[in-house]
Structure formats: C-alpha cells, structure tokens
Scaffold this active site. Sequence first.
Site, short mmCIF file in Angstrom:
data_model
loop_
_atom_site.label_atom_id
_atom_site.label_comp_id
_atom_site.label_asym_id
_atom_site.label_seq_id
_atom_site.Cartn_x
_atom_site.Cartn_y
_atom_site.Cartn_z
N PRO A 10 -8.02 -3.73 7.50
CA PRO A 10 -8.69 -3.11 6.18
C PRO A 10 -8.22 -4.44 5.16
O PRO A 10 -7.04 -4.90 5.16
CB PRO A 10 -7.94 -1.93 5.78
CG PRO A 10 -6.67 -2.01 6.84
CD PRO A 10 -7.25 -2.60 8.07
N ASN A 11 -9.29 -4.47 4.17
CA ASN A 11 -9.24 -5.14 3.07
C ASN A 11 -9.25 -6.80 3.34
O ASN A 11 -9.41 -7.44 2.52
CB ASN A 11 -8.07 -5.01 2.38
CG ASN A 11 -7.90 -3.55 1.83
OD1 ASN A 11 -9.01 -3.07 1.09
ND2 ASN A 11 -6.92 -2.77 1.87
N ARG A 18 -9.60 -11.21 -3.17
CA ARG A 18 -8.31 -10.15 -3.61
C ARG A 18 -7.00 -11.03 -3.45
O ARG A 18 -6.64 -11.85 -2.63
CB ARG A 18 -8.13 -9.11 -2.25
CG ARG A 18 -7.05 -8.59 -2.12
CD ARG A 18 -7.13 -7.58 -0.82
NE ARG A 18 -5.73 -6.56 -0.73
CZ ARG A 18 -5.16 -6.69 0.28
NH1 ARG A 18 -5.44 -7.12 1.26
NH2 ARG A 18 -4.05 -5.69 0.23
N TYR A 23 -2.76 -14.06 -0.90
CA TYR A 23 -3.69 -14.23 0.31
C TYR A 23 -4.54 -15.57 0.33
O TYR A 23 -5.04 -15.75 1.37
CB TYR A 23 -4.48 -13.09 0.45
CG TYR A 23 -3.61 -11.69 0.64
CD1 TYR A 23 -3.10 -11.49 1.60
CD2 TYR A 23 -3.80 -10.81 -0.15
CE1 TYR A 23 -2.39 -10.43 1.77
CE2 TYR A 23 -3.08 -9.74 -0.31
CZ TYR A 23 -2.39 -9.38 0.84
OH TYR A 23 -1.72 -8.22 0.79
N ASN A 74 -4.71 -9.21 12.83
CA ASN A 74 -4.04 -8.95 11.55
C ASN A 74 -4.53 -7.44 11.19
O ASN A 74 -5.67 -7.43 10.97
CB ASN A 74 -4.66 -10.05 10.38
CG ASN A 74 -4.02 -9.81 9.09
OD1 ASN A 74 -3.44 -8.89 8.74
ND2 ASN A 74 -4.07 -10.53 8.21
N ALA A 77 -2.73 -3.19 6.27
CA ALA A 77 -1.72 -2.34 6.15
C ALA A 77 -1.39 -1.37 7.43
O ALA A 77 -0.52 -0.48 7.44
CB ALA A 77 -2.35 -1.30 4.89
N HIS A 80 1.89 -1.22 9.31
CA HIS A 80 3.07 -0.32 8.90
C HIS A 80 2.66 1.09 9.13
O HIS A 80 3.72 1.84 9.09
CB HIS A 80 3.17 -0.46 7.50
CG HIS A 80 2.99 -1.80 6.86
ND1 HIS A 80 3.67 -3.21 7.65
CD2 HIS A 80 2.02 -2.97 6.22
CE1 HIS A 80 3.19 -4.40 7.06
NE2 HIS A 80 2.32 -4.41 6.36
N ASP A 87 -0.30 1.78 20.43
CA ASP A 87 -0.57 2.49 21.59
C ASP A 87 -1.78 1.57 22.40
O ASP A 87 -1.94 1.55 23.66
CB ASP A 87 -0.67 3.90 21.69
CG ASP A 87 0.53 4.63 21.33
OD1 ASP A 87 1.52 4.08 21.46
OD2 ASP A 87 0.34 5.73 20.89
N GLU A 98 0.34 -10.87 16.76
CA GLU A 98 0.26 -10.10 15.25
C GLU A 98 0.05 -11.54 14.37
O GLU A 98 1.15 -12.31 14.42
CB GLU A 98 1.38 -9.11 15.12
CG GLU A 98 1.35 -8.73 13.61
CD GLU A 98 2.45 -7.74 13.51
OE1 GLU A 98 2.79 -7.28 12.36
OE2 GLU A 98 3.39 -7.47 14.47
N HIS A 100 -0.11 -12.49 9.93
CA HIS A 100 -0.45 -11.91 8.61
C HIS A 100 -0.32 -13.20 7.82
O HIS A 100 0.36 -14.29 8.14
CB HIS A 100 0.85 -11.15 8.06
CG HIS A 100 0.92 -9.81 8.79
ND1 HIS A 100 0.02 -8.80 8.39
CD2 HIS A 100 1.47 -9.61 9.80
CE1 HIS A 100 0.28 -7.88 9.48
NE2 HIS A 100 1.19 -8.35 10.16
N LEU A 101 -1.12 -13.23 6.73
CA LEU A 101 -1.26 -14.24 5.95
C LEU A 101 -0.12 -14.75 4.94
O LEU A 101 0.58 -16.03 5.00
CB LEU A 101 -2.53 -14.16 5.06
CG LEU A 101 -4.07 -14.16 5.74
CD1 LEU A 101 -5.05 -13.72 4.76
CD2 LEU A 101 -4.29 -15.59 6.12
N ARG A 107 8.09 -9.27 1.40
CA ARG A 107 7.41 -8.45 0.41
C ARG A 107 8.25 -7.28 0.29
O ARG A 107 9.43 -6.95 0.52
CB ARG A 107 6.21 -8.53 0.94
CG ARG A 107 5.26 -9.83 0.67
CD ARG A 107 3.85 -9.64 1.12
NE ARG A 107 3.20 -8.99 0.12
CZ ARG A 107 1.94 -8.65 0.35
NH1 ARG A 107 1.19 -8.76 1.39
NH2 ARG A 107 1.38 -7.85 -0.65
#
Length: 150
Positions: A10-11, A18, A23, A74, A77, A80, A87, A98, A100-101, A107
């Site tokens: 998402p996003n 954004r 990011y 990635n 959200a 978390h 699963d 995994e 993340h930028l 954070r």
Amino acid sequence: MHSLLILNGPNLNLLGTRQPEVYGAETLEMLENSCIQYAQKSGVQAQCLQSNHEGVLLDAIHDARGKHAGIVLNAGAYTHTSVALMDAIYSVEIPTVEVHLSNIHAREAFRHQSYIARAAIGQICGFGPQGYLMAIDALIQKLSQSSDIT
C-alpha cells in the site's frame, strides 16, 4: 532463466510524491524499471506488482509458487499488521527478502514490529531504492547456494 517477484504494498504507488523527504523522489515506475534492468543484468527475470489491497498481495505470493524463485517484498504498512502475509510467505516456502525504503527501526515505535521479518530470509531497510537491488543480489546469492539458480 529464473524469475523474481518484486512485490510492493500500500501507498507505494505514490512514490515520488508521497513524503519525498522520507521515501525519495523516485517514482514506482522508475523503481520497477531499475529492478527489472538490474535483474536482467544479473541473469534473472523480474516481474513487478503493486497493490493497495492485502488480498491481492496474498494472491500474488500464492501464485508465485512454481513461477518465481524468490520474492522481494515491501509490504508497506502491512509489514506491521499482517499475519496473513507472514503466513503466506511461510506457506509457499519461497525465499523472501523484506525491503523498506526508509529505516523502519529509526521511525515511530509501531513501525519497529515486522511480521514479515519472521518469515523472510532477511530484511533490508534505510537504503532507499538501492535496497531493492541489494535484495535482488541477496536472493540470487541465496538461491545459487541452494542450487535453485545455476
């Protein structure tokens, strides 16, 4: 030629507009093109998908079985919050990195928890778009060690 799935949650479709201070200015299209080109130079194919919907991400992970040798994820959200994505990664038994930028550990406290990390072979965060290329390298190395990529 083996294939990797580059999966964004998402996003991430809003990259470039954004919170560029968090990011970066690179768009999702630019990021995906970089991943595809980098993978090709490394001798593998890459397929990219982004969705804001958890179910679409789950379906993509399920569909990766027998199709992709590894996954760069990635989850945004959902990292978390989504036991379902965790699963799914466990269930398909496809090596997953995994990404993340931003550095999620520097954070807000709620971002420090990652359900994805429990199922992933590793986590790369805080290196911006370069983290995706690092994840591709890590997957290629891991897969070559297990003879999945020759």
